[in-house]
Design an enzyme around this catalytic site. Structure first.
Site, PDB file in Angstrom:
ATOM      1  N   SER A 129      37.596  20.608 -81.602  1.00  0.00           N
ATOM      2  CA  SER A 129      36.712  20.325 -80.477  1.00  0.00           C
ATOM      3  C   SER A 129      36.531  21.559 -79.587  1.00  0.00           C
ATOM      4  CB  SER A 129      37.274  19.136 -79.692  1.00  0.00           C
ATOM      5  OG  SER A 129      36.311  18.611 -78.853  1.00  0.00           O
ATOM      6  N   ASP A 308      31.791  11.771 -87.020  1.00  0.00           N
ATOM      7  CA  ASP A 308      31.637  12.337 -85.675  1.00  0.00           C
ATOM      8  C   ASP A 308      30.173  12.705 -85.491  1.00  0.00           C
ATOM      9  OD1 ASP A 308      31.681  13.728 -83.303  1.00  0.00           O
ATOM     10  OD2 ASP A 308      32.993  15.341 -84.010  1.00  0.00           O
ATOM     11  N   HIS A 365      35.988  12.624 -85.178  1.00  0.00           N
ATOM     12  CA  HIS A 365      36.317  13.847 -84.446  1.00  0.00           C
ATOM     13  C   HIS A 365      37.812  14.180 -84.511  1.00  0.00           C
ATOM     14  CE1 HIS A 365      35.164  16.779 -81.392  1.00  0.00           C
ATOM     15  NE2 HIS A 365      36.215  16.456 -80.682  1.00  0.00           N
TER      16      HIS A 365
END
Ligand SMILES: *[C@@H]1O[C@H](CO)[C@@H](O)[C@H](O)[C@H]1NC(C)=O
Ligand SMILES: *[C@@H]1O[C@H](CO)[C@@H](O)[C@H](O)[C@H]1NC(C)=O
Length: 396
Positions: A129, A308, A365
């Site tokens: 991320s 994601d 994610h």
């Protein structure tokens, strides 16, 4: 294993009053090899807390066993969430007995973490991320410092890995409308509205109005969230958001703090608002040039969880295409290979020289939490350059 831990618990209880609780909640075999604080700035008394796990089944001598450093996103989120929710050797689980929630640790079926004691061990910087910004920044810094150092002093950087990364905001921002639309999550009218909001944010990036651009991006995400009502854009198949709050509860239990060597007065926050605010201006700045520099010198792994929709496959494809690197043309022409783990399709691997991109099925994610075994197969294959991850690049 159950029998063994009971023996240990009994042994300790002769000496420590609270021991039943402490071994219950944090079994001795789940303790990190080492944990503690690394000073950032002695003047301000700032430090980073770390846990470190030596390889459990190393296939090489310790001095050659790869060391992986894991960083969480945010900005400002703690890697302890990754440790106890995703890829550490033990994960926090919750169960209910007589309507009371009990938290405990159980062995993670996937990832094995590795160690920093040996100066010349092969080092890999990894994260997910917003660590799509930190990982290249740290790698780039090491490259620069290594240039100034004699051989024996250099960090043995062997690669960087970024999961569902946020690295080139301008390019990545431009994909949200199409991603949502072609995933079937929004209609044409909503796509227009979402794209208008994303162009606003991009315009601000181009003008280098960093703080405003960051706010504008938040608005894009809120709009998208409001339009779809999904539990989380980080995995459009989930009925509830990732339960990372379990880790927050767990790390705030006094016995757990004690086991990890943390002062009981410390309050654990999964993400720090103070750090996030301090990074606000940084949020929309690209680190693409750092990744380009790394590709010329070391190996880079990019991976995304297919579910994601926020910072996953589509935004990644978009920014990678714009990279300036000698091998990019060949990379873009390379086949996307089907990767099977234990006979089942686990994902897709595309590789040319120093750049590898992996799409993993069945996860979002926070990929190692969703697909621990396939994530482990991926990271080990890539680090060891085996199977689909092997090939042309030889050690320098
Ligand atoms: C999203 O919905 C919330 C709650 O209804 C609202 O307060 C907010 O303004 C909306 N955000 C956007 C960007 O539409
Ligand atoms: C890949 O990295 C190696 C160093 O590991 C470097 O010598 C080589 O030039 C890089 N390849 C490209 C195409 O940048």
């Amino acid at each position: 294993m159950g029998g063994k831990s009971t023996t240990k618990a009994c042994f300790f209880c002769f000496f420590l009053f609270h021991c039943t609780i402490s071994t219950d909640i944090f079994p001795k075999q789940a303790l990190p090899t080492k944990s503690g604080y690394l000073t950032v700035n002695p003047a301000s008394n700032s430090a980073i807390f770390y846990t470190f796990y030596e390889a459990q089944t190393p296939t090489s001598p310790p001095s050659q066993t790869p060391l992986l450093i894991w960083l969480q996103g945010g900005p400002g989120c703690s890697s302890m969430t990754g440790n106890f929710f995703e890829l550490g050797p033990w994960r926090v689980v919750s169960s209910f007995r007589q309507n009371v929630e009990h938290l405990s640790l159980e062995p993670n079926p996937g990832f094995i973490s590795l160690d920093p004691l040996f100066k010349h061990r092969p080092v890999y910087i990894t994260g997910e991320s917003y660590a799509g910004k930190y990982v290249p920044a740290i790698g780039y810094y090491i490259l620069k410092q290594n240039n100034e150092l004699v051989d024996s002093e250099r960090v043995n950087l062997r690669g960087v890995a970024i999961g569902d990364g946020f690295s080139d905001p301008e390019t990545q921002l431009a994909t949200h409308g199409v991603t949502a639309y072609y995933s079937g999550l929004i209609n044409d009218k909503q796509r227009d509205e979402l794209e208008q909001a994303q162009w606003e944010a991009i315009k601000l990036v181009k003008m280098e109005k960093w703080s405003e651009a960051s706010n504008a991006r938040t608005k894009v995400m809120d709009l998208w969230q409001n339009m779809t009502g999904l539990a989380t854009l980080y995995d459009f198949t989930k009925q509830k958001p990732y339960q990372t709050s379990l880790v927050t509860k767990f790390l705030n239990i006094n016995e757990v703090k004690k086991a990890l060597g943390v002062s009981e007065s410390m309050v654990f926050e999964s993400c720090s608002g103070v750090v996030r605010a301090a990074m606000h201006e940084d949020m929309m700045k690209s680190v693409k040039y750092m990744v380009e520099a790394l590709l010329g010198n070391t190996r880079v792994l990019l991976y995304q969880g297919l579910y994601d929709v926020k910072i996953g496959v589509v935004p990644n494809e978009a920014w990678v295409k714009t990279m300036k690197w000698n091998g990019i043309r060949e990379f873009l022409m390379a086949d996307r290979m089907i990767c099977r783990v234990n006979g089942e399709v686990a994902g897709y691997v595309q590789k040319w020289e120093n750049l590898t991109n992996v799409v993993v099925l069945g996860g979002g994610h926070i990929l190692p939490a969703d697909q621990p075994l396939n994530s482990q197969a991926m990271i080990e294959g890539w680090v060891l350059e085996s199977g689909l991850f092997g090939g042309e690049v030889k050690d320098a």
